[in-house]
Motif scaffolding. Structure first.
Motif, PDB file in Angstrom:
ATOM      1  N   PRO A  66      -4.623   6.149  -8.526  1.00 30.62           N
ATOM      2  CA  PRO A  66      -3.933   4.852  -8.517  1.00 30.62           C
ATOM      3  C   PRO A  66      -4.775   3.698  -7.991  1.00 30.62           C
ATOM      4  N   LEU A  86      -2.724   6.817 -13.449  1.00 32.71           N
ATOM      5  CA  LEU A  86      -1.631   7.620 -12.911  1.00 32.71           C
ATOM      6  C   LEU A  86      -2.135   8.690 -11.952  1.00 32.71           C
ATOM      7  N   PRO A 122       1.016   2.420  -8.281  1.00 38.59           N
ATOM      8  CA  PRO A 122      -0.047   1.426  -8.073  1.00 38.59           C
ATOM      9  C   PRO A 122       0.289   0.545  -6.875  1.00 38.59           C
ATOM     10  N   SER A 123      -0.726   0.015  -6.209  1.00 43.37           N
ATOM     11  CA  SER A 123      -0.404  -0.926  -5.141  1.00 43.37           C
ATOM     12  C   SER A 123      -0.282  -2.318  -5.755  1.00 43.37           C
ATOM     13  N   PHE A 124       0.620  -3.096  -5.185  1.00 43.06           N
ATOM     14  CA  PHE A 124       0.887  -4.435  -5.720  1.00 43.06           C
ATOM     15  C   PHE A 124       0.338  -5.489  -4.772  1.00 43.06           C
ATOM     16  N   SER A 134      -7.131  -1.337  -9.008  1.00 41.22           N
ATOM     17  CA  SER A 134      -5.896  -1.660  -8.311  1.00 41.22           C
ATOM     18  C   SER A 134      -5.964  -3.061  -7.700  1.00 41.22           C
ATOM     19  N   PHE A 144       1.414   8.211  -6.372  1.00 38.98           N
ATOM     20  CA  PHE A 144       0.490   7.603  -7.334  1.00 38.98           C
ATOM     21  C   PHE A 144       1.048   6.310  -7.920  1.00 38.98           C
ATOM     22  N   THR A 187      -2.454  -3.617 -13.852  1.00 35.00           N
ATOM     23  CA  THR A 187      -1.553  -2.693 -13.187  1.00 35.00           C
ATOM     24  C   THR A 187      -0.993  -1.723 -14.230  1.00 35.00           C
ATOM     25  N   ASP A 226       0.849  -1.189   0.000  1.00 33.23           N
ATOM     26  CA  ASP A 226       0.000   0.000   0.000  1.00 33.23           C
ATOM     27  C   ASP A 226       0.887   1.242   0.000  1.00 33.23           C
TER      28      ASP A 226
END
Lengths: 209, 482
Positions: free
Chosen positions: B60, B57, A141-143, B64, A139, B70, A130
């Motif tokens: 986000p 962008l 992206p969360s993985f 997600s 900004f 992604t 997060d």
């Protein structure tokens, strides 16, 4: 102009730039090896192990390369050194192991030496899971897809990520990194070009001279 | 046959030419419409992918937590689909038709072109899925994994051999400048794919990104530019009814273009971990590119002289004019941005993305739209239904992409300048580009209705629901030469 001349002409024009920008660089750099200092018994750069190599493929596969570069330019050409993103510019020898992921866009910071800046794996896990729990305005992206939320059975896993805030796991649950996440973090921790090379001495050594 | 007046001769010659033209058109109707139709399908897909990635962008949490969507995958899926799904097939269709018209050859066994196009589309579909599944290479314009490149290579040979066949069977006479560019594009593309992919696969270390950058530059500035310029050399004289002013200027422009364009792709490696001579020759080539671009622009402008009012009336000329201007602008901006003092600011910024969009969309796609407005009525036998639709398409595309490119150029400068100053924190430097990313996302959304209107218009044409053939559909009072 005869047809034959025309086709020879366009072929030659193409071949000219191909030889110049693909064949010649390969001839100049293709055989580059590590720098071996026999007296000190040091070899740089360090070869990469299997986990780091797997992490590099995760890095490319997740598209990190579309927002992060791994290039430190010298002070004349860019601002990385003054931003302390490295102690010296990066040179071809730094990238002889594995396919380099130089990147061409910097929507986030450069990662050429991220392993020297941030040495805590737990930080990386939290940030990947997060990003906004670490940098509220990020900004990135969360993985979260690289982690799984599992029930705590017995003791809490030693890899468990300490997540707070919006995406914190429910009571009795824990966030565990997948093998891909572990490889990715191992790769990020390995990114460190602080060692000195003849063609690019590290800054601090220069000062010592 | 004495006593037959010369005027009767010229009337029958004109009729014969008309019959010949309609035979050429009939022979290419199915292949070219297949190429255009699938290109428009991929254009829609890539527009949506472009909007989604630019929204991600600034927002986000959108989609997600899902690996397939992604940002790092949606973005290359967008650029690859735009180039390989839309731009290249559109270019193949346009250049095939123009080559057949210029060489006055009706194509036989055109089924192969349709099969080849299907194979190409299969490659684009597999490539899109593989990128979303995480199999992309991470190199700009070279994102597809090698297996997809192999598929595209075979498809290219199947389709584009026909351009060579058409040229070999040409009626005796002058070989037009447009034809030079189409032939060069046909020869360069397979070489580029082969040497690029084999080069990267067999190289180690930084030689890989060097070859990938050479490939990307070649794809943009050599191959794509050649196809678009060829189409301009066809359209400008055809629509205005005047020949290209200077053959010698056009010839000099072609050869200097062919010589320099392949060297231009590596300016982005300046200061990077490569020998300094590599970006240096690339910068020199980018500067030299001003020479052919100035010669071409002068030639087009002189040919258009006295007919600039057609920009208001003729849809073809309006789109083509926009494209030609974008190409010249792209060359000038590339020159400015590769100079050392500017390059250090913009090197890793949105500016490069903006220049790429100026090339692929502002120049190439707009020229392709113009060419399609010219070609499709001649294939289906009716005229475009509504000048209002064409106007919506033009303004949506021009404003949408124009503002997106503007946002990227200014945003790139702002963010790049912030990164250069160590007293600006990392968080603030990242935020410096944020407003412009919002601007880009909003601008790209404008493209969705524009492309939908064009797609609908295309469908109506396929269904022969246009206006009866005869006078072309114009945007204002005016005329087009036939």
């Amino acid at each position: 102009m005869r047809t034959k001349t025309f086709f020879i002409g366009i072929t030659a024009c193409f071949a000219f730039s191909w030889i110049g920008l693909a064949v010649l660089p390969n001839g100049q750099l293709g055989g580059l090896g590590p720098q071996i200092d026999e007296e000190a018994g040091e070899v740089f750069p360090l070869d990469i192990n299997g986990l780091v190599e797997r992490g590099r493929t995760v890095y490319v596969s997740q598209g990190c390369v579309h927002c992060h570069t791994q290039v430190v330019r010298d002070g004349f050409n860019g601002g990385e050194l003054s931003r302390q993103w490295g102690v010296r510019r990066t040179v071809p020898r730094d990238y002889i192991y594995g396919s380099p992921a130089l990147g061409d866009t910097r929507n986030g910071p450069d990662l050429a030496n991220v392993g020297a800046r941030i040495t805590d794996a737990q930080w990386h896990y939290q940030h990947l899971y997060d990003p906004r729990s670490v940098f509220p305005k990020s900004f990135m992206p969360s993985f979260r897809h690289l982690f799984s939320v599992k029930k705590v059975t017995g003791q809490i896993s030693e890899d468990a990520v300490k997540v707070t805030g919006k995406y914190a796991p429910a009571e009795g649950m824990q966030v565990v990194p997948s093998p891909d996440a572990k490889a990715l973090v191992a790769y990020l921790l390995s990114l460190d070009h602080s060692y000195s090379l003849q063609e690019a001495p590290a800054k601090k050594e220069e000062a010592a001279k | 046959m004495t006593g037959v007046s010369s005027s009767t001769d010229s009337v029958s010659a004109r009729e014969a030419a008309n019959v010949e033209r309609s035979l050429v058109d009939a022979s290419l109707k199915l292949p070219v419409l297949t190429l255009f139709g699938s290109a428009l399908f991929w254009l829609m897909i890539s527009t949506v992918l472009g909007v989604v990635s630019s929204l991600k962008l600034i927002w986000p949490e959108l989609l997600s937590g899902c690996a397939w969507f992604t940002y790092g995958r949606v973005w290359p899926a967008y650029t690859s689909t735009l180039l390989y799904g839309w731009a290249i097939p559109a270019g193949i269709g346009v250049s095939l038709w123009m080559a057949a018209r210029l060489c006055r050859v009706a194509v036989t066994r055109q089924g192969w072109i349709v099969i080849g196009s299907m194979l190409w589309n299969a490659g684009v579909a597999v490539g899109l899925l593989m990128i979303l599944a995480g199999k992309g290479t991470g190199y700009a314009w070279m994102e597809y994994p090698p297996v997809v490149a192999a598929l595209l290579f075979v498809a290219w040979l199947v389709v584009s051999t026909w351009t060579l066949v058409i040229f070999a069977k040409r009626r005796p006479g002058h070989v037009f400048i447009a034809m030079w560019y189409f032939l060069a594009a046909v020869v360069w593309f397979p070489w580029l794919i082969l040497t690029g992919y084999f080069g990267v696969a067999n190289a180690t270390g930084v030689v890989q990104p060097i070859i990938a950058a050479w490939f990307g530059g070649g794809m943009m500035n050599l191959f794509l530019a050649a196809t678009g310029i060829g189409a301009l050399y066809y359209l400008v004289p055809k629509v205005t009814g005047k020949p290209i002013v200077s053959y010698n200027l056009a010839s000099a422009a072609f050869w200097s273009f062919a010589l320099f364009a392949g060297w231009t792709g590596l300016t982005t490696l300046t200061g990077g971990p490569v020998p300094a001579w590599i970006p240096t020759v690339s910068i020199a080539a980018t500067i030299m590119m001003i020479v052919p671009v100035a010669m071409m622009t002068a030639n087009f402008a002189l040919t258009m002289k006295g007919n600039f009012a057609m920009v208001h009336g003729s849809p073809t000329i309006r789109f083509a004019f926009f494209g030609a201007a974008a190409y010249a602008l792209c060359a000038v901006l590339s020159l400015i941005f590769c100079l050392h003092s500017v390059e250090k600011i913009v090197q890793f910024s949105m500016v490069q993305t903006g220049l790429n969009h100026l090339m692929v969309y502002g120049f190439f796609s707009m020229v392709m739209f113009g060419a399609m407005y010219y070609i499709i009525p001649r294939l289906v036998g009716c005229e475009w239904l509504s000048s209002t639709f064409i106007r919506w398409h033009f303004w949506g595309a021009a404003y949408g992409m124009g503002m997106a490119i503007f946002s990227m150029l200014i945003g790139g400068l702002a963010a790049g300048a912030a990164w250069l100053q160590p007293e600006i924190t990392k968080e603030m430097a990242i935020q410096a580009g944020y407003p412009y990313m919002v601007g880009r996302a909003i601008s790209l959304i404008l493209l969705i209705p524009a492309h939908m209107v064009f797609g609908l218009h295309f469908l109506l044409m396929i269904l022969r629901m246009g206006r009866p053939a005869g006078e072309p559909t114009l945007l204002a009072h005016g005329e087009e030469a036939h």
